[in-house]
Design an enzyme around this catalytic site. Structure first.
Site, PDB file in Angstrom:
ATOM      1  N   GLU A  90      54.982  25.703 -46.858  1.00  0.00           N
ATOM      2  CA  GLU A  90      55.760  26.420 -45.861  1.00  0.00           C
ATOM      3  C   GLU A  90      57.255  26.192 -46.053  1.00  0.00           C
ATOM      4  O   GLU A  90      57.701  25.102 -46.408  1.00  0.00           O
ATOM      5  CB  GLU A  90      55.340  25.991 -44.455  1.00  0.00           C
ATOM      6  CG  GLU A  90      53.932  26.428 -44.133  1.00  0.00           C
ATOM      7  CD  GLU A  90      53.584  26.263 -42.668  1.00  0.00           C
ATOM      8  OE1 GLU A  90      53.354  27.283 -42.001  1.00  0.00           O
ATOM      9  OE2 GLU A  90      53.541  25.120 -42.202  1.00  0.00           O
ATOM     10  N   CYS A 103      64.825  25.257 -44.614  1.00  0.00           N
ATOM     11  CA  CYS A 103      64.047  24.017 -44.596  1.00  0.00           C
ATOM     12  C   CYS A 103      62.934  24.147 -45.627  1.00  0.00           C
ATOM     13  O   CYS A 103      62.086  25.036 -45.515  1.00  0.00           O
ATOM     14  CB  CYS A 103      63.479  23.771 -43.201  1.00  0.00           C
ATOM     15  SG  CYS A 103      62.465  22.284 -43.072  1.00  0.00           S
ATOM     16  N   CYS A 110      51.290  15.991 -46.727  1.00  0.00           N
ATOM     17  CA  CYS A 110      52.148  14.802 -46.619  1.00  0.00           C
ATOM     18  C   CYS A 110      51.272  13.557 -46.514  1.00  0.00           C
ATOM     19  O   CYS A 110      50.288  13.549 -45.767  1.00  0.00           O
ATOM     20  CB  CYS A 110      53.051  14.893 -45.386  1.00  0.00           C
ATOM     21  SG  CYS A 110      54.238  13.528 -45.271  1.00  0.00           S
ATOM     22  N   CYS A 114      52.689   9.984 -39.806  1.00  0.00           N
ATOM     23  CA  CYS A 114      53.414   9.892 -38.539  1.00  0.00           C
ATOM     24  C   CYS A 114      52.556  10.506 -37.427  1.00  0.00           C
ATOM     25  O   CYS A 114      52.071  11.634 -37.565  1.00  0.00           O
ATOM     26  CB  CYS A 114      54.756  10.607 -38.639  1.00  0.00           C
ATOM     27  SG  CYS A 114      55.868   9.878 -39.863  1.00  0.00           S
ATOM     28  N   CYS A 117      53.301  14.182 -35.844  1.00  0.00           N
ATOM     29  CA  CYS A 117      53.628  15.274 -36.764  1.00  0.00           C
ATOM     30  C   CYS A 117      52.370  16.011 -37.193  1.00  0.00           C
ATOM     31  O   CYS A 117      51.400  15.391 -37.658  1.00  0.00           O
ATOM     32  CB  CYS A 117      54.343  14.706 -37.993  1.00  0.00           C
ATOM     33  SG  CYS A 117      54.790  15.951 -39.224  1.00  0.00           S
ATOM     34  N   CYS A 334      60.592  21.293 -36.362  1.00  0.00           N
ATOM     35  CA  CYS A 334      60.407  19.996 -37.012  1.00  0.00           C
ATOM     36  C   CYS A 334      59.103  19.349 -36.558  1.00  0.00           C
ATOM     37  O   CYS A 334      58.839  19.204 -35.378  1.00  0.00           O
ATOM     38  CB  CYS A 334      61.591  19.101 -36.669  1.00  0.00           C
ATOM     39  SG  CYS A 334      61.521  17.485 -37.429  1.00  0.00           S
TER      40      CYS A 334
END
Length: 341
Positions: A90, A103, A110, A114, A117, A334
Site C-alpha cells: 500500500e 507515504c 511488517c 506493535c 497497528c 498511520c
C-alpha cells in the site's frame, strides 16, 4: 526473466544494457525512467526504434500495477499496488494546499508486532527491492503529475514495514530518489520511521546519503513500551535513547519522536512529563498521533482535549506537534495499512 530497470542506478543500467551500446544510451534510459517517468520502454523517444524493441526483449520497466484505489473525503488517496510476484503493498498520497506527501512501504507486511497497528497483524512476507520502493514514488508522481522540483513534495517511509530491517535496499532507493539527474528530491524531504532497531540506527547514521530519522517512542517507561512494542524486549528504551543521542545529525536536522496516544494507557500528564525527561538532552521534536482505530485493535482514541493537554506539557520543553489524521475513512492513516477493502 527480463531484468527490471526501476531500481537500477546508472552503472547498473550500463551493465544491464551490455556491450555494444555507447554510454549515453544508458543515460538516456535513466533520464526517461526517473526524470520523465515514462510508463513503458517504447515511450523512450530518444532511442532508435530497433533499440526499443531490443530493450523490451531483455529488460522490463518494473513499475507496480494498480490493483485498487480508495479516495478519502479529505482528499487522501490509498493505492493497493501489485508486485511482480502477485504480492501487494500500500502507498498513500496526502495532498495539502502547500505540499504533497507520499507515504511508501518498505516491506510486504511488517515483522514488528506493535499492539496498536493493523499492519502488524499481517506479519512479514518479504522485503521490497529498491525498485519496488522507488516504483511507488514514480507511480504516484506520474498519476498526479507531481514534481520534485517544486520543493513541496515529501516522502515518508511510514507505510507497511520496518525500513531499518531492509536498510540496504532503503538506502539504494534513497540514492535514486535524491539523484539530481533522475527524480531529484532533496534529502531533507525524505523521512524514515523506525520502531527502534538500535544497531541499524547506528548503521544509518554512517550513510553519506540518508533520509531524516523518526523514532516511534509511544511510551514513557520501559515497562509500558515493552507491552505496546514487544521489540523493546530486544532493544531497550535506554539503548534506544543512547543511540539517538549518538546519532550524527546534519546542520539542518532534528530527530523526530513519534508518539501514538492511546486512551487511558499512555496519554496522562505524568506520561507527558516523563517524555520530556526522556528527551530533554536531545535535539528533537515530538509528533503526537491520536490512535487511528481499526478492526482487531483493542485500544481507543483519546479525546481531543486530552491530546492538547499532553501537547501543552511537552511543548513547554521542545517543539511538539499534533499530526492531523488523514484518510481514516479509507484505512489510509498511520497504523491502518492492512490491505482492507
Amino acid at each position: 526473466m527480463p531484468q527490471t530497470i526501476v531500481g537500477l542506478e546508472l552503472p547498473d543500467l550500463q551493465k544491464a544494457l551490455g556491450e555494444g551500446h555507447p554510454a549515453y544510451r544508458a543515460r538516456q534510459i535513466y533520464d526517461a525512467v526517473y526524470r520523465q517517468r515514462v510508463a513503458d520502454l517504447v515511450q523512450i523517444s530518444t532511442l532508435p526504434v530497433n533499440l526499443r524493441k531490443e530493450l523490451t526483449s531483455k529488460l522490463t520497466l518494473g513499475l507496480p500495477k494498480l490493483v485498487a484505489e480508495y479516495s478519502s473525503s479529505d482528499g487522501t488517496r490509498r493505492y493497493l499496488l501489485g508486485l511482480e510476484d502477485q504480492r501487494t503493498i500500500e502507498t498513500v498520497l496526502m495532498p495539502e494546499e502547500r505540499r504533497d506527501t507520499i507515504c511508501i512501504s518498505s516491506q510486504v507486511g511488517c515483522p514488528v508486532n506493535c499492539q496498536f497497528c493493523l499492519t502488524a497483524l499481517l506479519g512479514l512476507e518479504r522485503n521490497l527491492t529498491p525498485g519496488e520502493i522507488v516504483g511507488q514514488v514514480l507511480f504516484v508522481m506520474r498519476t498526479h503529475q507531481l514534481s520534485a522540483a517544486s520543493e513541496q513534495l515529501n516522502i515518508v517511509m511510514m507505510g507497511m514495514g520496518e525500513p531499518l530491517l531492509n536498510l540496504a535496499n532503503v538506502i539504494k532507493a534513497t540514492r535514486l530518489l535524491v539523484d539530481r539527474e533522475g527524480i531529484g528530491l532533496a534529502e531533507r524531504r525524505i523521512t524514515l520511521s523506525t520502531a527502534g532497531i538500535v544497531p541499524k540506527i547506528e548503521e544509518l547514521g554512517r550513510e553519506p546519503i540518508r533520509p531524516k530519522l523518526a523514532i516511534s517512542l509511544n511510551a514513557s517507561t520501559e515497562e509500558q513500551r515493552r507491552e505496546l512494542m514487544p521489540i523493546t524486549r530486544k532493544y531497550s528504551l535506554k539503548d534506544l535513547l543512547a543511540a539517538a543521542k549518538a546519532y550524527p545529525l546534519r546542520p539542518w536536522e532534528k530527530l523526530t519522536f513519534e508518539y501514538v496516544l492511546l486512551k487511558d494507557v499512555n496519554d496522562t500528564d505524568a506520561d507527558a512529563r516523563r517524555v520530556v525527561k526522556l528527551l530533554a538532552h536531545l535535539n528533537a521534536k515530538v509528533n503526537l498521533i491520536a490512535l487511528n482505530p481499526g478492526p482487531g485493535i483493542t485500544f481507543e482514541t483519546p479525546e481531543p482535549a486530552r491530546v492538547h493537554a499532553f501537547q501543552g506539557i511537552v511543548r513547554r520543553a521542545m517543539p511538539c506537534f499534533v499530526r492531523k489524521p488523514r484518510g481514516r475513512d479509507i484505512f489510509a492513516a498511520c497504523g491502518q495499512l492492512k490491505r482492507e477493502g
